[in-house]
Scaffold this active site. Structure first.
Site, PDB file in Angstrom:
ATOM      1  N   LYS A 139      22.707  30.133  -8.456  1.00  0.00           N
ATOM      2  CA  LYS A 139      23.676  31.454  -8.815  1.00  0.00           C
ATOM      3  C   LYS A 139      25.340  30.872  -8.406  1.00  0.00           C
ATOM      4  CE  LYS A 139      20.022  34.388  -7.674  1.00  0.00           C
ATOM      5  NZ  LYS A 139      19.914  35.870  -7.260  1.00  0.00           N
ATOM      6  N   TYR A 190      13.446  34.739   7.144  1.00  0.00           N
ATOM      7  CA  TYR A 190      11.844  34.874   7.211  1.00  0.00           C
ATOM      8  C   TYR A 190      12.338  33.932   9.063  1.00  0.00           C
ATOM      9  CZ  TYR A 190      13.031  33.006   2.324  1.00  0.00           C
ATOM     10  OH  TYR A 190      12.647  32.686   0.879  1.00  0.00           O
ATOM     11  N   ARG A 216      14.783  27.345  -6.386  1.00  0.00           N
ATOM     12  CA  ARG A 216      14.090  28.817  -7.768  1.00  0.00           C
ATOM     13  C   ARG A 216      13.298  27.619  -8.804  1.00  0.00           C
ATOM     14  NH1 ARG A 216      19.370  29.983  -5.996  1.00  0.00           N
ATOM     15  NH2 ARG A 216      19.632  31.366  -4.997  1.00  0.00           N
ATOM     16  N   HIS A 223      21.890  30.388  -0.399  1.00  0.00           N
ATOM     17  CA  HIS A 223      21.647  31.463   0.011  1.00  0.00           C
ATOM     18  C   HIS A 223      23.575  31.259   0.172  1.00  0.00           C
ATOM     19  CE1 HIS A 223      17.756  32.712   0.945  1.00  0.00           C
ATOM     20  NE2 HIS A 223      17.955  32.865   0.051  1.00  0.00           N
ATOM     21  N   ARG A 251       8.722  28.724  -2.505  1.00  0.00           N
ATOM     22  CA  ARG A 251      10.126  28.939  -1.880  1.00  0.00           C
ATOM     23  C   ARG A 251      10.083  29.200  -0.330  1.00  0.00           C
ATOM     24  NH1 ARG A 251      15.609  28.807  -3.139  1.00  0.00           N
ATOM     25  NH2 ARG A 251      16.369  30.935  -2.269  1.00  0.00           N
ATOM     26  N   HIS A 292       8.055  31.499  -6.748  1.00  0.00           N
ATOM     27  CA  HIS A 292       8.563  31.847  -5.034  1.00  0.00           C
ATOM     28  C   HIS A 292       7.923  31.980  -4.096  1.00  0.00           C
ATOM     29  CE1 HIS A 292      13.223  33.643  -5.316  1.00  0.00           C
ATOM     30  NE2 HIS A 292      12.811  34.369  -4.455  1.00  0.00           N
TER      31      HIS A 292
END
Length: 301
Positions: free
Chosen positions: A177, A282, A153, A273, A250, A247
């Site tokens: 995150k 994807y 990110r 993730h 990404r 993004h």
């Protein structure tokens, strides 16, 4: 407990105990303020007085633009409901709400929009569009190379320090995150671009006050908006008509890996993730690519 008091406690919990990013907190706070304000207007000061009917009416109002507000898309209304449900769930976990009435309100399914991606050729053109005669150009080249090489990110890449890449040996640690770290390969092209920026670009920008890898003209850490703008400028120079953002790189990173034969679990790990379900969007893109090739090549297509 008053709704605004519980919302404040949940904010602290998310920031301190869960390590939620400032960007996510800002989005949550906006939805929380709106929800608490809507409850107050409906005469509900204590969250324990909320009912499934209240939440259903709130979401319906968001969709139609109640009170003169702009109608929200289904995805935005669904996110607002997710935030409201999280607040109620936290209240039950804290023992200040007797029951989770929000759990009875389902989140409406929204049509899944596949993310925009660039072809391998478009990415190559984008990366070559940064002029390397200036310090800013060297920085932008290194930034774009790092984004595409790692699939990280933009906030994760901008948080990198010089020390993070000084002895990278082809692999860097990215903090995602929840302050979770993951290792991602940097690649020879990105490493070369970063090395060139460190030698010929960053010293001209640095004022000795910031250890951030990517600096602005004043020597401070490069902002998300500036990174976004660098990509927009490079896209225009490369003649790419698509709406390109950090993004997009990404998304392109994940798509190209899967098309190249990488398994979805590996891509999940590289993207950071928490669930493979998020990564599997994807696989839809690569399936579409396979169908196009098959349709053009198979004699009975």
């Amino acid at each position: 407990m008053r709704a605004e008091e519980l919302a404040s406690r949940w904010h602290t919990h998310l920031a301190v105990e869960r390590g939620v990013s400032d960007h996510t907190l800002s989005n949550y706070d906006r939805d929380l303020r709106r929800y608490v304000g809507w409850l107050a207007a409906a005469g509900v000061e204590d969250l324990a007085g909320g009912t499934p009917r209240h939440l259903g009416a709130d979401v319906a109002g968001l969709r139609r633009g109640a009170g003169g507000a702009r109608p929200l898309a289904a995805s935005s209304a669904a996110r607002a409901l997710v935030v409201a449900r999280g607040l109620h769930r936290f209240g039950v976990a804290e023992g200040v709400l007797p029951a989770d009435v929000a759990a009875e309100v389902p989140v409406a399914s929204t049509s899944e929009k596949l993310p925009d991606t660039l072809s391998v050729e478009e990415v190559a053109a984008l990366l070559e569009a940064c002029p390397t005669e200036t310090a800013a150009g060297l920085r932008d080249k290194a930034l774009l190379e790092a984004l595409y090489a790692t699939g990280a990110r933009v906030s994760e890449v901008l948080a990198l320090s010089v020390d993070d890449v000084a002895d990278a040996a082809g692999v860097i640690a990215v903090t995602g995150k929840g302050n979770k770290q993951r290792l991602v390969p940097l690649g020879s092209h990105a490493q070369a671009a970063i090395d060139a920026y460190l030698v010929r670009g960053r010293p001209a920008m640095a004022n000795g006050k910031s250890h951030a890898l990517f600096l602005n003209a004043r020597g401070g850490q490069l902002s998300r908006q500036s990174a976004w703008n660098a990509i927009k400028v490079a896209a225009r120079r490369a003649g790419i008509d698509k709406d390109v953002s950090p993004h997009t790189l990404r998304h392109s990173f994940a798509t190209h890996l899967l098309e190249g034969g990488a398994d979805v679990r590996t891509v999940q790990e590289l993207l950071g993730h928490s669930s493979v379900t998020t990564t599997q969007i994807y696989t839809h893109i690569t399936a579409d690519s396979l169908r196009e090739v098959w349709a053009g090549a198979h004699p009975r297509a």
